[in-house]
Design an enzyme around this catalytic site. Sequence first.
Site, PDB file in Angstrom:
ATOM      1  N   ALA A   1       0.852  -1.193   0.000  1.00 54.70           N
ATOM      2  CA  ALA A   1       0.000   0.000   0.000  1.00 54.70           C
ATOM      3  C   ALA A   1       0.886   1.241   0.000  1.00 54.70           C
ATOM      4  O   ALA A   1       1.917   1.264   0.665  1.00 54.70           O
ATOM      5  CB  ALA A   1      -0.874   0.011   1.242  1.00 54.70           C
ATOM      6  N   ASP A   2       0.496   2.267  -0.731  1.00 57.74           N
ATOM      7  CA  ASP A   2       1.233   3.530  -0.679  1.00 57.74           C
ATOM      8  C   ASP A   2       1.257   4.010   0.773  1.00 57.74           C
ATOM      9  O   ASP A   2       0.399   3.639   1.581  1.00 57.74           O
ATOM     10  CB  ASP A   2       0.592   4.582  -1.589  1.00 57.74           C
ATOM     11  CG  ASP A   2       1.606   5.669  -1.983  1.00 57.74           C
ATOM     12  OD1 ASP A   2       2.646   5.800  -1.313  1.00 57.74           O
ATOM     13  OD2 ASP A   2       1.345   6.386  -2.963  1.00 57.74           O
TER      14      ASP A   2
END
Length: 798
Positions: free
Chosen positions: A298-299
């Site tokens: 995930a960013d």
Amino acid sequence: MDALQLLFSFLFILSSYYGVKAETRICNQNAFKLMGTDMGTLPFCDNKLPYNVRAKDLVDRMTLEEKVAQLGNKAIGVQRLNLPGYEWWSEALHGVSDVGPGTHFDKNVTAASSFPTVILTTASFNETLWKAIGQAVSDEARALFNLGLAGLTFWSPTINVARDPRWGRITETPGEDPFIVGRYAVNYVRGLQDVVGYEKTKDLNSRPLKVGACCKHFAAYDVDNWKGIDRYHFDAKVTERDMVETFLLPFEMCVKDGDVASVMCSYNRVNGIPTCADPRLLNQTIRQHWGLHGYIVADCDSIEVMIDGHKFLNDTPEEAVAQTLKAGKFHNLLHLLHRLDLDCGKYYPDYATLAVKKGKVTENTIDDSLKNLYIVLMRLGWFDGSPGHYSALGKNDVCSPQHLELSAEAAREGIVLLKNDNNILPLNFNGKQPKFAVVGPHANATIAMIGNYALKSGLACRYSTPVEAIGAYGNVVYAPGCLNVKCQSNNNISQAVQASAGVDATFLFVGLDLSIEAESLDRIDLNFPGWQQSLITQVANVSTNPVILVIFSAGGIDITFAKENPKISAILWAGYPGAEGGRAMADVIFGKYNPAGRLPITWYPADYVNKLPMTSMQLRPIPESGYPGRTYKFYNGSTIYPFGYGLSYTTFSYSIKSAPKLVTFDLGKLQQCKQITMLDGTQPQCPAILVQDSKCTERLNINVKVQNTGKRDGATVVFLYSVPPSNIAGAPIKRLVGFNRVFLRAGEAQVVKFTLNACKSFSIIGEDAYEVVPAGEHSIVVGDGSNPVSTQISFRFQ
Ligand SMILES: *[C@@H]1O[C@H](CO)[C@@H](O)[C@H](O)[C@H]1NC(C)=O
Ligand SMILES: *[C@@H]1O[C@H](CO)[C@@H](O)[C@H](O)[C@H]1NC(C)=O
Ligand SMILES: *[C@@H]1O[C@H](CO)[C@@H](O)[C@H](O)[C@H]1NC(C)=O
Ligand SMILES: *[C@@H]1O[C@H](CO)[C@@H](O)[C@H](O)[C@H]1NC(C)=O
Ligand SMILES: *[C@@H]1O[C@H](CO)[C@@H](O)[C@H](O)[C@H]1NC(C)=O
Ligand SMILES: *[C@@H]1O[C@H](CO)[C@@H](O)[C@H](O)[C@H]1NC(C)=O
Ligand SMILES: *[C@@H]1O[C@H](CO)[C@@H](O)[C@H](O)[C@H]1NC(C)=O
């Protein structure tokens, strides 16, 4: 901690500092011996077993708490298993950077090679170069790893399509064409990842990796902060058609053809669902359909963004104790986060244990994620030692003369010549010592040339500045005229004007930098900032000799005033040319290098941005509402310069030597004709076929002859477009299906061969998102905008 353990930790720390000598592999007989363990009893260290078996063994030895502690970017390790901590987050977008916490520099190694930003490198349209840069960057990454200064997993490249000219991160991307973006991704990822000799390993789950790359940000991202709408709140409304045709295609190519080790999901939502919480996108698309061998991350702080930014799945007012509330919200999300393996952040490590205990998620799901992660680390040699000969790389491989030369070469290959009245360039003063004015806010540029995802300190191995490089060819008067690119005052313009009077040539280095277009900062207009236009016009006005305008930018600028000003003889676009940028620009200006860069994005007129909000995702125009459409594939209005534009100091001619005239497909027994919407209301007998129902093995050979018809040696880019039959509703104007940069001596001719897939290169994506091949007269168009040549190919189904 007993004495042995203490000794072990000490050795452990030591080995991470003196990597080359002590060899940073975990499955090290002696290290285990010091712990009183026989490594031979540990299947996860048995290099005869498959990685998935070893990873399972390792994960099965961990307690729940230990497992959960490895799910953030800063995995803390399990000391009792001799498993050290690992920082997953490093960056290498156009050179190794210390923007991620996994990489740092010290007194011994102060910087890494900084290549031009991706938008300029893309403009070379040279796949060999794209891959060569990936190889140079991964050499430096391995060297830094050996020195204990970097990890092995780099969250690069950025492969979002540059959909809108205002976007602040265009500098990171390979432009507006999804096929080019995909080809760039494949080459750069293979350059970073492939271990020479093991590119074609049969079992892709055990294919060795030089370093791990990551294609980001998945998907339909590309709004950073525009008029108060930011990426943490942006909900991209995207049709399935645009998704398949434009936003997903580069990721599909990155995973299938690049075999990337990781994909990062983005901050935004797509049609209401945060991308990192969309099992359809993550599990179905990336894993099932494309077959990722690796992990999904995930960013950074994306999970927090889902909770605090998007307020996804939860409207509860924040009244309870923050921690519990956050945990509760996180637990509501968890069943959707199944396919997310790694959290760049702390939500997973902080809250996942409780979630398992409360029955919100099974421990088995966490095991699956950890296995994905450890298999990648095994492929990188983190357990068994470096694959290939990379353990020999060290300090001298960082900022090496070859890499600095490659950086200059990338800038030379990418620089685009936009205007060259009366062939004023290349400049030649026949041996006499000329006097130059070097003006503009970028005249003495350093950190502006390296763009973002460079070193936080702005340090580079060294810099070649414009004023210094021009100074090698004559006596220079330097007068920037503006204090910075914002150019908020006109106080200093007169000094630049005075400096320009009476010189043999004036160089204007102007444009944008990270104060105008950057991550978290989109542009609001397409003009030069502040007083820059006035500076350019006033300087040009007093000049009696050549004025050369050099533009630094990622997105296009409306430079109509300069294009039309006869006093401005030549215009170059230099993107952000990297730390060696000065000499690369001088090489082009003074003729040591004949430019062949081509614009990887459309340069729109300034009023384009008044016709559509930055947040609209649709590519196709809507004539009724004046919505102009996006990119060369769909926008048919006027441009400042079109996609693919770029001049040379020589001239080229193109002709199509051979191409098939007719392509027939025999329909299989179970294959149906597909109806499509025609503009003229007609409906041919068999208007189209579905690509997914066809074998699509037929290849078409197209031979293009290109000749250098001028007096100088030089390179050109041969672009091959396919154009669908004219009467199909919603079809693109044209679409790039092949490209090749070739070098030709003056007068020389060469036949460039293209092999196209008869389905894939002539298909369109229907409104229903099906990929179909329409029947009828397709064409192939070759060359640049000014003198294209074309040929028709009939498609029939029987
Ligand atoms: C720099 O390298 C020398 C040996 O080459 C070493 O002794 C020293 O500790 C290193 N300094 C740092 C900050 O790593
Ligand atoms: C992923 O997709 C596969 C195949 O559709 C399915 O069997 C599996 O349960 C899915 N996994 C998750 C975690 O959604
Ligand atoms: C350019 O800037 C550097 C500092 O970054 C400075 O040392 C140098 O003198 C400047 N060049 C000119 C011509 O002013
Ligand atoms: C700008 O002008 C002011 C006053 O005329 C002068 O003091 C200053 O040195 C100038 N700055 C530059 C960068 O030329
Ligand atoms: C150009 O210079 C002339 C005088 O040489 C002046 O009259 C005119 O206003 C200038 N134009 C611009 C746009 O600066
Ligand atoms: C662009 O397309 C519109 C309709 O879609 C058409 O009316 C117009 O003539 C086209 N313009 C150009 C320059 O081709
Ligand atoms: C493509 O890039 C490679 C690597 O930099 C270079 O050697 C080659 O000359 C380039 N090709 C052309 C046609 O410019």
